[in-house]
Scaffold this active site. Structure first.
Site, PDB file in Angstrom:
ATOM      1  N   LYS A 156       0.880  -1.170   0.000  1.00  0.00           N
ATOM      2  CA  LYS A 156       0.000   0.000   0.000  1.00  0.00           C
ATOM      3  C   LYS A 156       0.909   1.209   0.000  1.00  0.00           C
ATOM      4  O   LYS A 156       1.762   1.358   0.884  1.00  0.00           O
ATOM      5  CB  LYS A 156      -0.905   0.007   1.239  1.00  0.00           C
ATOM      6  CG  LYS A 156      -1.968   1.107   1.187  1.00  0.00           C
ATOM      7  CD  LYS A 156      -2.986   0.837   0.079  1.00  0.00           C
ATOM      8  CE  LYS A 156      -3.962   1.987  -0.066  1.00  0.00           C
ATOM      9  NZ  LYS A 156      -4.970   1.726  -1.097  1.00  0.00           N
ATOM     10  N   SER A 226      -1.076  -0.914  -4.454  1.00  0.00           N
ATOM     11  CA  SER A 226      -2.311  -0.139  -4.406  1.00  0.00           C
ATOM     12  C   SER A 226      -2.013   1.191  -3.732  1.00  0.00           C
ATOM     13  O   SER A 226      -1.483   1.220  -2.625  1.00  0.00           O
ATOM     14  CB  SER A 226      -3.379  -0.916  -3.625  1.00  0.00           C
ATOM     15  OG  SER A 226      -4.572  -0.183  -3.505  1.00  0.00           O
TER      16      SER A 226
END
Length: 356
Positions: A156, A226
């Protein structure tokens, strides 16, 4: 010996932590053992997708009630966008201790956090190196010494906003882009190349600022990145196989050559001696092919002014994979810069191995 457990929990909204709360209350999940939580949240997956932060905040509030300050060490990786039939859910990765009858190696989980990334380093080699170092730390935490035993790395990563760009400029620095949406791709791309560097998939002398989101011949077969507005550093989770772990769960991976290539999923299941079904965990990346074609046939995902191409790709790939495993709680993340070949992407399967 540690045993990896993975719990898939349906959600009714981004802030719905009732399923996790119930699992903790019944003893099905021990909060002290939670290492990471992945989630698919029902936002747009773009810069202004606050469903991710909403879910993170809700999870943190629940976990802090059970774990105190240790909750801050849990990697919370929310991927926005449940287009098509993809069902919102959480994946809770837990480390338990015990003597499992299944022999090692087994699924192993490692995690790492990075410091905040300077805004001017996003999409550049500074981010690549920061991620590579953290991937190596997460591998060590999982007890994985051979990069070949790593099957999936979830990162992330942050993005740029107009205010973050201005803050960098006020310090006399320049950012890789002032386009906030483009910054998401640059962050994913640099993070993916950091994974590739850590796993030995790409040599460091092949990397530079100039190749990030430019030379797509450089990619990782095990990266899933992401980006989101809800963090400033990186949260990194390594999933692989280790002789230091036991239990029924195992992981295998493959690379989808295009959006309808489900053969790698079937091959991964076969490698595990498992069958597709409700208990199968699927993790995948999705990105529209830049050629505008899939096996020679034209697609329009890149030409839609209303819907982001990554949203189209998530829906399309999730549908293809759901047809294989027989359920729609699939973790498909959009935006595949340097994550697999053009139009395809890494895919990993976690399942219980067949005994005997």
């Amino acid at each position: 010996m540690p045993i990896a457990k993975v719990h898939r929990i349906a959600t009714a909204s981004p802030d719905d932590v009732s399923g996790l709360a119930a699992a903790i209350a019944t003893g099905a999940i021990a909060p002290a053992g939670i290492l990471a939580i992945f989630g698919k949240t029902e936002g747009n997956g773009c810069v202004n997708d606050f469903s991710r932060g909403f879910a993170v905040q809700s999870l943190q509030m629940l976990l802090r009630g059970h774990m105190g300050a240790a909750a801050d060490e849990v990697c919370l990786v929310m991927s926005g966008g449940t287009e098509g039939g993809m069902s919102p859910h959480f994946l809770v990765f837990e480390r338990a201790e015990g003597n499992a009858p299944e022999a090692a190696p087994a699924l192993a989980i490692g995690r790492a956090h990075t410091p905040d990334l300077p805004f001017e380093a996003l999409g550049r080699m500074g981010q690549v190196r920061m991620v590579a170092q953290a991937v190596r730390r997460a591998m060590a935490a999982a007890g994985i010494t051979d990069p070949e035993d790593v099957h999936f790395v979830q990162v992330k990563c942050p993005l740029l906003t107009a205010m973050r760009v201005k803050e960098a400029e006020a310090r006399g620095a320049t950012t890789a882009t002032s386009d906030t949406l483009k910054s998401m791709g640059l962050s994913r791309g640099a993070s993916a190349l950091g994974i590739a560097l850590a796993l030995g998939e790409v040599a460091e002398d092949a990397l530079s600022d100039a190749v990030i989101c430019a030379d797509y011949g450089l990619w990782s077969a095990r990266a899933s990145c992401s980006s989101g507005i809800e963090l400033l550093g990186h949260e990194i989770v390594v999933l692989g196989m280790s002789e230091g772990w036991s239990g029924p769960l195992a992981i295998a991976h493959g690379v989808m050559a295009d959006a309808i290539d489900v053969t790698p999923v079937k091959a991964a299941l076969s490698a595990l001696g498992a069958e597709a079904g409700e208990a199968t965990i699927v993790l995948a990346k999705a990105e529209p092919s830049r050629s505008g074609r899939i096996r020679g046939k034209r697609h329009t995902m890149l030409d839609d002014s209303d819907i982001s191409p990554t949203r189209h790709a998530r829906a399309f790939v999730a549908g293809a994979l759901a047809g294989v495993v027989g359920h729609t709680e699939i973790y498909v993340s959009g935006g595949g810069e340097h994550q697999g070949p053009d139009g395809g992407g890494p895919v990993a399967v976690i399942a219980a191995r067949t005994m005997g």
